[in-house]
Design a protein around this motif. Structure first.
Motif, short mmCIF file in Angstrom:
data_model
loop_
_atom_site.label_atom_id
_atom_site.label_comp_id
_atom_site.label_asym_id
_atom_site.label_seq_id
_atom_site.Cartn_x
_atom_site.Cartn_y
_atom_site.Cartn_z
N LEU A 41 20.38 49.83 29.72
CA LEU A 41 20.72 48.80 28.74
C LEU A 41 19.52 48.44 27.87
CD1 LEU A 41 23.08 46.37 30.68
CD2 LEU A 41 23.64 47.85 28.75
N ALA A 42 18.36 48.31 28.49
CA ALA A 42 17.15 48.00 27.73
C ALA A 42 16.84 49.14 26.76
CB ALA A 42 15.97 47.78 28.67
N ARG A 43 17.04 50.37 27.19
CA ARG A 43 16.82 51.53 26.32
C ARG A 43 17.81 51.53 25.15
NH1 ARG A 43 13.91 54.73 23.59
NH2 ARG A 43 14.59 56.88 23.49
N LEU A 71 23.57 43.55 15.99
CA LEU A 71 24.30 44.63 16.66
C LEU A 71 24.23 44.55 18.18
CD1 LEU A 71 23.27 47.55 14.31
CD2 LEU A 71 25.52 46.51 14.52
N LYS A 72 23.26 43.82 18.71
CA LYS A 72 23.08 43.76 20.16
C LYS A 72 24.33 43.24 20.87
CE LYS A 72 19.92 42.06 23.71
NZ LYS A 72 20.87 41.49 24.63
N LYS A 73 24.88 42.17 20.37
CA LYS A 73 26.04 41.56 21.04
C LYS A 73 27.26 42.49 21.05
CE LYS A 73 28.73 37.30 21.22
NZ LYS A 73 28.97 36.00 20.61
N PRO A 74 27.71 43.01 19.87
CA PRO A 74 28.93 43.84 19.91
C PRO A 74 28.73 45.23 20.51
CG PRO A 74 28.10 43.71 17.66
CD PRO A 74 27.27 42.76 18.50
N LEU A 75 27.52 45.75 20.50
CA LEU A 75 27.31 47.11 21.02
C LEU A 75 26.75 47.16 22.44
CD1 LEU A 75 25.89 49.05 17.95
CD2 LEU A 75 28.20 49.13 18.91
N ILE A 76 26.01 46.14 22.86
CA ILE A 76 25.34 46.19 24.15
C ILE A 76 25.82 45.11 25.11
CG2 ILE A 76 23.10 46.08 25.32
CD1 ILE A 76 21.87 47.22 22.70
N ASP A 77 25.86 43.87 24.64
CA ASP A 77 26.17 42.76 25.53
C ASP A 77 27.65 42.61 25.87
OD1 ASP A 77 23.49 42.17 25.48
OD2 ASP A 77 23.67 40.55 24.02
N GLU A 78 28.54 42.77 24.88
CA GLU A 78 29.96 42.49 25.09
C GLU A 78 30.78 43.65 25.65
OE1 GLU A 78 31.30 41.11 21.30
OE2 GLU A 78 30.67 39.05 21.70
N PRO A 79 30.51 44.88 25.29
CA PRO A 79 31.41 45.97 25.73
C PRO A 79 31.50 46.10 27.24
CG PRO A 79 29.92 46.75 24.03
CD PRO A 79 29.44 45.39 24.45
N SER A 80 32.69 46.47 27.68
CA SER A 80 32.89 46.67 29.12
C SER A 80 32.89 48.15 29.47
CB SER A 80 34.22 46.02 29.55
OG SER A 80 35.28 46.59 28.82
N SER A 81 32.65 49.01 28.47
CA SER A 81 32.57 50.45 28.73
C SER A 81 31.56 51.09 27.78
CB SER A 81 33.94 51.11 28.55
OG SER A 81 34.24 51.22 27.18
N HIS A 82 31.27 52.35 28.05
CA HIS A 82 30.30 53.08 27.22
C HIS A 82 30.89 53.53 25.89
CE1 HIS A 82 27.32 53.22 30.37
NE2 HIS A 82 28.25 53.61 31.21
N THR A 83 32.16 53.30 25.67
CA THR A 83 32.80 53.78 24.45
C THR A 83 32.88 52.70 23.38
OG1 THR A 83 34.97 53.20 25.33
CG2 THR A 83 34.20 55.45 25.74
N ALA A 84 31.95 51.77 23.39
CA ALA A 84 31.97 50.68 22.42
C ALA A 84 31.88 51.24 21.01
CB ALA A 84 30.81 49.73 22.68
N ALA A 85 32.68 50.67 20.14
CA ALA A 85 32.67 51.07 18.74
C ALA A 85 32.78 49.82 17.88
CB ALA A 85 33.81 52.02 18.45
N VAL A 86 32.32 49.95 16.66
CA VAL A 86 32.40 48.85 15.71
C VAL A 86 33.20 49.37 14.52
CG1 VAL A 86 31.06 47.37 14.16
CG2 VAL A 86 30.20 47.88 16.43
N SER A 87 34.22 48.64 14.11
CA SER A 87 35.03 49.07 12.97
C SER A 87 34.20 49.03 11.69
CB SER A 87 36.25 48.16 12.82
OG SER A 87 35.84 46.89 12.35
#
Length: 148
Positions: A41-43, A71-87
């Motif tokens: 996550l830090a990486r 971008l930290k919140k929607p891509l790292i902090d909030e997602p519950s899987s590795h497939t996080a995407a942003v519209s």
């Protein structure tokens, strides 16, 4: 994994008699695994900054820091899987130079046709067959056809 460990810790702190239950549920998790997950996550934060700095239009450090923080919140902090995407719309709101495709345009229709052809050829899930677009033609690589 980190969320599960944190949740278990909080629940055990609130109700110590639940320790055996959570110890059993997390029996396969060890400290090394948790530390590796935290390091990953830090990486991720470092990779976001690195990707943002590769833009063709250079960004000042203050702009880079603000964009990385957005971008930290929607891509790292909030997602519950590795497939996080942003519209595309969300990316624009976050300050990224995103273009939202018009799904009724001829360009979109061509891209969709190409994607469906790849799908029918078995290119998804990834790794079975790969298609590379050249200047004049598509090139297909099928690992199963390679002789060793």
């Amino acid at each position: 994994m980190i969320a599960a460990v944190d949740e278990a810790e909080a629940r055990v702190n609130a109700a110590p008699d639940t320790y055996p239950l959570f110890a059993n549920l997390l029996a396969e998790v060890n400290m090394l695994m948790v530390q590796q997950a935290r390091s990953a996550l830090a990486r991720s934060e470092v990779l976001v900054r690195e990707a943002l700095s590769c833009s063709t239009a250079p960004r000042a450090d203050t702009e880079l820091n603000a964009l990385a923080a957005n971008l930290k919140k929607p891509l790292i902090d909030e997602p519950s899987s590795h497939t996080a995407a942003v519209s595309g719309w969300a990316a624009k709101k976050l300050g990224l130079p995103a273009a939202v495709a018009d799904v009724t345009s001829q360009q979109w229709q061509l891209i969709w046709k190409l994607w469906t052809r790849y799908y029918m050829m078995g290119c998804f899930p990834m790794g079975r067959t790969a298609v590379y677009e050249g200047r004049r033609a598509s090139h297909i690589y099928d690992p199963a056809s390679v002789t060793r």
